[in-house]
Design a protein around this motif. Structure first.
Motif, PDB file in Angstrom:
ATOM      1  N   LYS A   1       8.392   2.269   8.586  1.00 48.75           N
ATOM      2  CA  LYS A   1       8.024   1.642   7.309  1.00 48.75           C
ATOM      3  C   LYS A   1       8.118   2.626   6.137  1.00 48.75           C
TER       4      LYS A   1
ATOM      5  N   THR B   1       1.597  -1.704   1.232  1.00 54.50           N
ATOM      6  CA  THR B   1       0.389  -1.129   1.830  1.00 54.50           C
ATOM      7  C   THR B   1      -0.259  -0.207   0.795  1.00 54.50           C
TER       8      THR B   1
ATOM      9  N   PHE C   1      -1.275  -8.076   1.378  1.00 55.54           N
ATOM     10  CA  PHE C   1      -0.899  -6.663   1.460  1.00 55.54           C
ATOM     11  C   PHE C   1      -1.914  -5.949   2.355  1.00 55.54           C
ATOM     12  N   ASP C   2      -1.495  -4.841   2.933  1.00 55.86           N
ATOM     13  CA  ASP C   2      -2.360  -4.093   3.846  1.00 55.86           C
ATOM     14  C   ASP C   2      -3.133  -3.013   3.092  1.00 55.86           C
TER      15      ASP C   2
ATOM     16  N   LYS D   1      -4.840   0.709   4.151  1.00 55.48           N
ATOM     17  CA  LYS D   1      -5.066   1.727   5.179  1.00 55.48           C
ATOM     18  C   LYS D   1      -5.843   2.882   4.560  1.00 55.48           C
TER      19      LYS D   1
ATOM     20  N   ASP E   1       7.055  -5.473   1.085  1.00 50.14           N
ATOM     21  CA  ASP E   1       5.946  -5.412   2.035  1.00 50.14           C
ATOM     22  C   ASP E   1       5.085  -4.234   1.554  1.00 50.14           C
TER      23      ASP E   1
ATOM     24  N   ILE F   1       1.503   6.231   7.355  1.00 51.17           N
ATOM     25  CA  ILE F   1       2.577   5.228   7.399  1.00 51.17           C
ATOM     26  C   ILE F   1       3.565   5.602   8.501  1.00 51.17           C
TER      27      ILE F   1
ATOM     28  N   HIS G   1       9.492  -1.665   2.398  1.00 54.58           N
ATOM     29  CA  HIS G   1       8.060  -1.409   2.436  1.00 54.58           C
ATOM     30  C   HIS G   1       7.692  -0.413   1.341  1.00 54.58           C
TER      31      HIS G   1
ATOM     32  N   ALA H   1       4.553   1.923   0.117  1.00 56.11           N
ATOM     33  CA  ALA H   1       3.236   2.480   0.441  1.00 56.11           C
ATOM     34  C   ALA H   1       2.692   3.173  -0.802  1.00 56.11           C
TER      35      ALA H   1
END
Length: 464
Positions: A117, A42, A87-88, A90, A40, A113, A7, A9
Motif C-alpha cells: 500500500k 489511511t 478511510f482507515d 492507524k 484509498d 503501512i 493508496h 497514507a
C-alpha cells in the motif's frame, strides 16, 4: 485499462482530543480525500501511553486502547461533517517531549503501512516527522512523498534564549531532512521556511459548521436584520507568542484613540495568568476567558475578530472568522496573504492603521460573502488545491517508471544528484541510529524502538 486505486497514507504529529492544527487539519484532509472517492486513504496518528496522555489531552481524557481513541476521533468528525466517508485510522508509537511541547515518533513509523500500500505518503510537518527518523528511507518505500509544512518553527525558536543561533542550525537541518525524504513540499504560506522543491499553497479549509454559521449571518444582513450584537474579540492559545504581546501593546499604547473598544480574549495556555495580570496592570478594558471551541454559539454575534499574531503559518481562527461573516483586523504579513482577497479582511501596516481600521470596523456592517469566496474557505476547495499542487490526481494507468538507460563511463546529472541524495540519506540514517547523537540534537532518550508497553498497547509484536 484503468489502474488500481492508489493508496494515500497521511502521517501526522498529533491526534484528537489534542485540539491543535496538526491533529484537526490532517483529519479533515483524510476525510475529504476519501470523500472524493479516487483514493484509498489511511490516516496515521501517534499513540501515547497513559503517562503522556495526561500531559497532552485536555480534561484528563485517557484512552485504554487505540480502538477507543479511534472511536472518539470518528465521533468528533461525524458531528462536524455528517456521514463519514470510508478511510482507515492507524496508530504509530509516539512520546511527548515536554521541552518541545510536541509529540515525537518512536522507531520507524513508515512500517505502519505495508509495502503493497506504499503508493503516496503525505507527511504533515515533514521536518518534525523526519528529524530523528531511523529506518527505511521514505522515498524508497513510497512512490511519492508529499510534505505539508504547518509550523513556523524558526519564528518560535528565535524567541528562545540563544534563539538566532538555534534558528540558524534548525534552518539547515529542516532543509536537509525535507530534501532527502520528500519529493515535493507544500508550504501553507510564505511565512514558513523555504525548503527544496517547495511550493506555496494554502491547502487547508474550515470546519463546515463555520460556513453554515456564515450563511445564516448572510441571510440576516441581506434582510436588513441586525446580525451582530457584540464588538471585538480574539481567540487563540494563551501563550505570549500567539499575538498576545502585540495585542496588549497596541491596546495600551493607543488606549485614548481606541476609547469605546471593549475587547474580549478567549484562550487557555501556559501564559494565561500572566496575560490576565498584564491586562489588569495596564488598566485595559479587556475581559479574559478560558479557551473554548470557536464554533460555540457565544462567538456567533461578535462582529470584529482582531488577530495581530505573526507566528502562525495560516491562521485557522482567521479563516473561521471570515467564514462566519465577521470583519477581521490582522497584520499585513505573509501568513495572511491568502486572506487578502476577502473584502472583510482589513490589514494594517502601522499602528496608526490598526487604530483606524479597528474603529472603522466597529462602526460598519461586514460585506456579505459571495458563494465563490465562501467556497474558497471550504475543505472541498482545499482538497482540490491539494490534489492539484501535490500532483496526485489518478492517472489512466499506474506503474513503476522504467529505469533510465545506463551508459558506460557516463552518469547523467540526475543520477549524480540521486547518488548524492542517497549518500546524504545514508549519513542521516547512520547519525540518527546513534543514541548519543540523537540526544545531542534533542531526541527523547531510548526512542529508537518502541518499548514493550507501547508494543503491547498497539498490539504489535516486539520486532515491529
Amino acid at each position: 485499462m484503468a489502474g488500481k486505486q492508489q493508496h494515500v497514507a497521511i502521517f501526522t504529529t498529533a491526534s484528537l482530543p489534542w485540539m491543535t492544527g496538526t491533529a484537526v487539519n490532517p483529519l479533515f484532509r483524510a476525510a475529504y480525500l476519501a470523500k472524493a472517492g479516487n483514493w484509498d486513504v489511511t490516516l496515521v496518528v501517534p499513540w501515547l501511553s497513559k503517562g503522556d496522555q495526561i500531559l497532552v489531552y485536555p480534561n484528563k481524557t485517557k484512552f485504554n486502547s487505540p480502538a477507543e481513541q479511534e472511536a472518539y476521533v470518528r465521533r468528533w468528525l461525524e458531528e462536524r461533517i455528517g456521514v463519514l466517508p470510508r478511510f482507515d485510522i492507524k496508530f504509530y508509537p509516539g512520546k511527548f517531549s515536554t521541552e518541545k511541547r510536541s509529540i515525537l515518533p518512536v522507531g520507524d513509523i513508515s512500517q505502519t503501512i505495508s509495502d503493497d500500500k506504499a503508493d503516496i505518503a503525505v507527511l504533515e510537518e515533514p521536518e518534525h516527522l523526519t528529524w530523528y527518523h531511523h529506518g527505511r528511507r521514505w522515498k524508497t518505500k513510497f512512490q511519492k512523498v508529499i510534505g505539508v509544512v504547518h509550523t513556523n518553527y524558526l519564528e518560535y525558536v528565535k524567541r528562545e534564549k540563544n534563539g538566532y543561533i538555534s534558528a540558524f542550525i534548525l534552518k539547515h537541518i529542516n532543509s536537509w531532512v525535507t530534501d532527502i525524504y520528500c519529493h515535493k513540499v507544500i508550504r501553507l504560506s510564505a511565512a514558513t521556511q523555504d525548503v527544496p522543491r517547495s511550493v506555496i499553497c494554502n491547502v487547508h479549509g474550515v470546519n463546515p459548521k463555520f460556513i453554515e454559521i456564515g450563511k445564516l449571518k448572510h441571510q440576516q444582513l441581506c434582510q436588513k436584520e441586525q446580525a451582530f450584537f457584540k464588538g471585538a474579540y480574539y481567540i487563540g492559545k494563551m501563550v505570549w507568542s500567539k499575538g498576545y504581546t502585540e495585542l496588549l501593546h497596541l491596546l495600551h499604547k493607543h488606549q485614548m484613540e481606541l476609547s469605546g473598544l471593549k475587547m474580549e480574549l478567549y484562550g487557555s495556555g501556559e501564559d494565561s495568568d500572566e496575560v490576565k495580570a498584564s491586562a489588569e496592570r495596564l488598566s485595559l478594558d479587556i475581559r479574559v476567558y478560558p479557551g473554548r471551541d470557536h464554533g460555540d454559539s457565544i462567538f456567533h454575534d461578535y462582529k470584529v475578530f482582531i488577530n495581530p499574531s505573526t507566528t502562525d503559518v495560516v491562521c485557522t481562527t482567521t479563516a473561521e472568522a471570515l467564514a462566519m461573516g465577521k470583519i477581521v483586523i490582522c497584520a499585513n504579513h505573509p501568513s495572511n496573504e491568502f486572506f487578502k482577497r476577502f473584502p472583510n479582511c482589513h490589514m494594517y501596516n502601522t499602528e496608526k492603521e490598526f487604530v483606524r481600521l479597528t474603529m472603522k470596523a466597529l462602526g460598519e456592517d461586514p460585506i456579505p460573502l459571495s458563494d465563490e469566496l465562501r467556497h474558497e474557505l471550504s475543505w472541498e476547495a482545499a482538497t482540490e488545491r491539494f490534489v492539484r499542487v501535490a500532483d496526485i490526481a489518478p492517472a489512466v494507468s499506474v506503474g513503476q517508471k522504467a529505469p533510465s538507460s545506463k551508459y558506460f563511463m557516463r552518469i547523467s546529472p540526475e543520477e549524480l544528484q540521486k547518488n548524492m541524495e542517497e549518500a546524504s540519506a545514508f549519513f542521516h540514517n547512520t547519525i540518527s541510529g546513534i543514541e548519543a547523537a540523537r540526544c545531542v540534537f534533542g531526541a527523547i532518550p531510548n526512542t529508537l524502538q518502541p518499548d514493550e508497553q507501547q508494543c503491547k498497547e498497539l498490539g504489535w509484536n516486539l520486532q515491529g
